[in-house]
Design a protein around this motif. Structure first.
Motif, PDB file in Angstrom:
ATOM      1  N   LEU A 295       0.830  -1.194   0.000  1.00 46.15           N
ATOM      2  CA  LEU A 295       0.000   0.000   0.000  1.00 46.15           C
ATOM      3  C   LEU A 295       0.870   1.252   0.000  1.00 46.15           C
ATOM      4  CD1 LEU A 295      -3.121   0.185   0.085  1.00 46.15           C
ATOM      5  CD2 LEU A 295      -2.923   0.648   2.532  1.00 46.15           C
ATOM      6  N   ALA A 296       1.906   1.233   0.813  1.00 52.06           N
ATOM      7  CA  ALA A 296       2.810   2.380   0.906  1.00 52.06           C
ATOM      8  C   ALA A 296       3.576   2.593  -0.390  1.00 52.06           C
ATOM      9  CB  ALA A 296       3.767   2.175   2.071  1.00 52.06           C
TER      10      ALA A 296
ATOM     11  N   SER B  16      -5.267   6.862   8.088  1.00 55.95           N
ATOM     12  CA  SER B  16      -6.084   6.928   9.300  1.00 55.95           C
ATOM     13  C   SER B  16      -6.563   8.343   9.591  1.00 55.95           C
ATOM     14  CB  SER B  16      -5.293   6.383  10.498  1.00 55.95           C
ATOM     15  OG  SER B  16      -4.975   5.026  10.303  1.00 55.95           O
ATOM     16  N   ARG B  17      -5.691   9.325   9.329  1.00 55.68           N
ATOM     17  CA  ARG B  17      -6.068  10.716   9.579  1.00 55.68           C
ATOM     18  C   ARG B  17      -7.193  11.163   8.646  1.00 55.68           C
ATOM     19  NH1 ARG B  17      -1.428  13.652   8.231  1.00 55.68           N
ATOM     20  NH2 ARG B  17      -2.349  14.236   6.232  1.00 55.68           N
TER      21      ARG B  17
ATOM     22  N   HIS C 130       4.133   6.350   7.384  1.00 55.51           N
ATOM     23  CA  HIS C 130       3.462   7.559   6.922  1.00 55.51           C
ATOM     24  C   HIS C 130       2.197   7.249   6.112  1.00 55.51           C
ATOM     25  CE1 HIS C 130       7.385   9.484   7.934  1.00 55.51           C
ATOM     26  NE2 HIS C 130       6.568  10.466   8.294  1.00 55.51           N
ATOM     27  N   ALA C 131       2.214   6.141   5.389  1.00 59.19           N
ATOM     28  CA  ALA C 131       1.020   5.753   4.639  1.00 59.19           C
ATOM     29  C   ALA C 131      -0.130   5.435   5.594  1.00 59.19           C
ATOM     30  CB  ALA C 131       1.323   4.553   3.751  1.00 59.19           C
TER      31      ALA C 131
ATOM     32  N   PRO D 197      -6.117   1.220   7.695  1.00 55.73           N
ATOM     33  CA  PRO D 197      -6.393   0.588   6.387  1.00 55.73           C
ATOM     34  C   PRO D 197      -7.122  -0.745   6.483  1.00 55.73           C
ATOM     35  CG  PRO D 197      -4.192   1.547   6.386  1.00 55.73           C
ATOM     36  CD  PRO D 197      -4.713   1.669   7.793  1.00 55.73           C
ATOM     37  N   HIS D 198      -6.712  -1.622   7.423  1.00 54.38           N
ATOM     38  CA  HIS D 198      -7.369  -2.934   7.504  1.00 54.38           C
ATOM     39  C   HIS D 198      -8.823  -2.797   7.951  1.00 54.38           C
ATOM     40  CE1 HIS D 198      -6.366  -2.420  11.778  1.00 54.38           C
ATOM     41  NE2 HIS D 198      -7.320  -3.302  12.017  1.00 54.38           N
ATOM     42  N   ALA D 199      -9.102  -1.851   8.850  1.00 53.10           N
ATOM     43  CA  ALA D 199     -10.473  -1.637   9.320  1.00 53.10           C
ATOM     44  C   ALA D 199     -11.334  -1.046   8.206  1.00 53.10           C
ATOM     45  CB  ALA D 199     -10.481  -0.724  10.536  1.00 53.10           C
TER      46      ALA D 199
END
Length: 275
Positions: A197-198, A213-214, A207-208, A220-222
């Motif tokens: 993903l990053a 999340s921000r 940072h990814a 990402p998994h959620a």
């Protein structure tokens, strides 16, 4: 004086009078909804007790007689706000349906309706929504039920419908998050690593994950599990077995799927499917 404790009981159902919509009649005491979103407008009316939920950065309390509308795609939670729990009725109205009602009211093209984050405290509106919901559930006179729901939804739109405000965002951040979302939404049964993903957005895994999340409110998994759950609804509605849907959605097994589904919808997938 004794008070009645509500139990965890929910019934999802549908009606041909509102194509694409889901409706819920429920009461909860112990159940807590984890952070999630719906693709449709969530239009509840609290009939007894009180619910608390986090939405758009704040905690809200919706008591009996209130209408705590949640916009589509907006992250929120849900749990009891008092010892007894809460009882409510909910309409999950498709975006295109509610927009069409708004255009019918205005007699012209309208932007997608948007509602402020504050709990709507309007007894008249709550009574209209509850009345319409009950008529639809009773499956009696379709003319009266359909008219009542259109009356309730038009009242909601005229009194509280808004246009979504523009929120300044980082263009680079938006592009990267969009790329990560696209990657997470592909081939839901295939594993995706944070490193992959990053790499797709030219960031370190740290940072990814932080950027995602921000911007979304979920790791990402959620977030990917939310997409899996949303996409599971169509095959469940079509009668595909829970076991098959769990595997196709990328969950490790049926119990894993059932656990996540219940946290989001308040019922196991088999019961939701049987409505």
């Amino acid at each position: 004086m004794t008070t009645t404790r509500f139990r965890d009981s929910a019934r999802y159902w549908r009606t041909p009078l509102l194509p694409g919509a889901d409706l819920l009649t429920a009461e909860y005491h112990d159940h807590e909804f984890t952070p999630h979103w719906h693709d449709a407008y969530t239009i509840p009316v609290i009939e007894a007790g009180a619910e608390t939920y986090r939405y758009r950065g704040s905690r809200h309390v919706a008591e009996a007689g209130s209408v705590p509308v949640i916009n589509p795609g907006e992250l929120h939670t849900g749990s009891r706000a008092m010892d007894e729990g809460w009882r409510y009725r909910v309409l999950y109205a498709p975006v295109d349906y509610l927009q069409q009602v708004a255009e019918d009211i205005a007699g012209a093209a309208q932007p997608v309706p948007w509602f402020d984050a504050d709990v709507i405290r309007d007894i008249d509106l709550a009574q209209r929504l509850s009345h319409a919901h009950r008529l639809l559930e009773a499956n009696g006179d379709p003319l009266a039920a359909h008219a009542a729901m259109l009356d309730a939804l038009s009242t909601l739109l005229v009194r509280y419908g808004r246009t979504r405000p523009d929120v300044p965002r980082s263009v680079a951040g938006d592009t990267r998050v969009r790329t990560m979302k696209e990657r997470l939404s592909e081939a839901l049964a295939a594993p995706v690593t944070l490193a992959e993903l990053a790499d797709a957005v030219g960031l370190s895994p740290f940072h990814a994950a932080r950027l995602f999340s921000r911007e979304t409110g979920l790791a990402p998994h959620a977030w990917r599990n939310q997409i899996r759950l949303q996409r599971s609804l169509a095959p469940l509605r079509a009668g595909v077995s829970v076991t098959e849907v769990a595997a196709a959605s990328g969950f490790t097994d049926q119990s894993h799927f059932t656990r996540h589904f219940r946290r989001m919808f308040g019922v196991p997938p088999g019961r939701w499917q049987g409505t």
